[in-house]
Design a protein around this motif. Structure first.
Motif, short mmCIF file in Angstrom:
data_model
loop_
_atom_site.label_atom_id
_atom_site.label_comp_id
_atom_site.label_asym_id
_atom_site.label_seq_id
_atom_site.Cartn_x
_atom_site.Cartn_y
_atom_site.Cartn_z
N HIS A 96 5.24 2.73 -8.99
CA HIS A 96 4.55 3.37 -10.11
C HIS A 96 5.52 4.20 -10.94
N HIS A 99 7.87 2.03 -13.03
CA HIS A 99 7.22 1.51 -14.23
C HIS A 99 7.03 2.60 -15.29
N MET A 100 6.75 3.82 -14.87
CA MET A 100 6.62 4.92 -15.84
C MET A 100 7.96 5.19 -16.53
N LYS A 103 8.57 2.37 -18.93
CA LYS A 103 7.66 2.54 -20.06
C LYS A 103 8.20 3.55 -21.06
N LEU A 104 8.60 4.70 -20.57
CA LEU A 104 9.10 5.75 -21.45
C LEU A 104 10.44 5.38 -22.09
N PHE A 108 7.30 1.35 -24.26
CA PHE A 108 6.12 0.53 -24.09
C PHE A 108 4.89 1.32 -24.51
N ASP A 110 0.97 2.81 -24.58
CA ASP A 110 0.14 3.44 -23.54
C ASP A 110 -0.66 2.43 -22.74
N TYR A 112 0.37 -0.20 -21.49
CA TYR A 112 1.23 -0.90 -20.55
C TYR A 112 0.63 -0.83 -19.14
N ARG A 114 1.81 -1.30 -16.09
CA ARG A 114 2.62 -0.82 -14.97
C ARG A 114 2.68 -1.82 -13.81
N PHE A 119 5.27 -5.90 -17.59
CA PHE A 119 6.66 -5.65 -17.99
C PHE A 119 7.18 -6.86 -18.78
N ALA A 122 5.68 -7.00 -22.17
CA ALA A 122 6.22 -5.94 -23.03
C ALA A 122 7.59 -6.31 -23.59
#
Length: 173
Positions: A96, A99-100, A103-104, A108, A110, A112, A114, A119, A122
């Motif tokens: 988790h 993936h965060m 994402k940041l 990516f 919101d 997304y 995870r 991924f 994205a």
């Protein structure tokens, strides 16, 4: 995060520098939301200057101010292929969290999901990704989350096979 100024959803006032760092202004239902960033890459500059000549100096001033922040990385280019993003994955302790961070770092949305299917979606269509990605702390990620490290590596290899010459990934440490 990569902000494409040629994207019609990006308003000319989409960047701000606040006292503790760089923020992207995102329009929410109840008004603007400041989203703090450690790394900010702005693309589409030449087109933006052509289309919004009066707004360009304000954005350029905000980016110049942001470059003075010691821990921030800020770039201004015409295309995302010129960008190098550094992502520290060495301290990640869960899928988790990985993936965060992805994402940041890669901007990516919101929505997304995870997971590795999200991924792939994205990086192949939701957002422009940098031309070069440095993954620092790679050996720690391999030791801590071997399955996730393998899948991430495979995802990047697959992308490189399908998009030759568009992405270079460096695995450091």
């Amino acid at each position: 995060m990569i902000v494409d100024l040629t994207d019609e959803d990006v308003q000319p006032n989409a960047l701000a520098v606040v006292k503790d760092g760089i923020s992207l202004i995102s329009q929410g239902r109840d008004g603007p939301i400041l989203v703090p960033q450690r790394e900010l890459h702005v693309t589409g500059w030449a087109e933006f200057v052509r289309d919004f000549p009066a707004d360009a100096p304000g954005i350029e001033e905000a980016l110049t101010e942001a470059r003075r922040i010691p821990w921030a990385t800020v770039s201004l280019t015409d295309t995302h292929s010129e960008i190098e993003a550094t992502i520290d994955v060495g301290y990640v302790s869960s899928s988790h969290r990985l993936h965060m961070i992805l994402k940041l770092a890669l901007g990516f949305p919101d929505m997304y999901g995870r997971n590795w299917d999200a991924f792939w979606d994205a990086i192949t269509g939701l957002v422009p990704i940098p031309g070069r990605i440095r993954l620092c702390g790679w050996s720690e990620l391999v030791d801590t989350l071997p399955d996730d490290a393998r899948i991430l590596h495979e995802q990047f290899l697959r992308y490189q096979e399908e998009q030759p010459g568009k992405l270079y990934v460096e695995y450091v440490g």
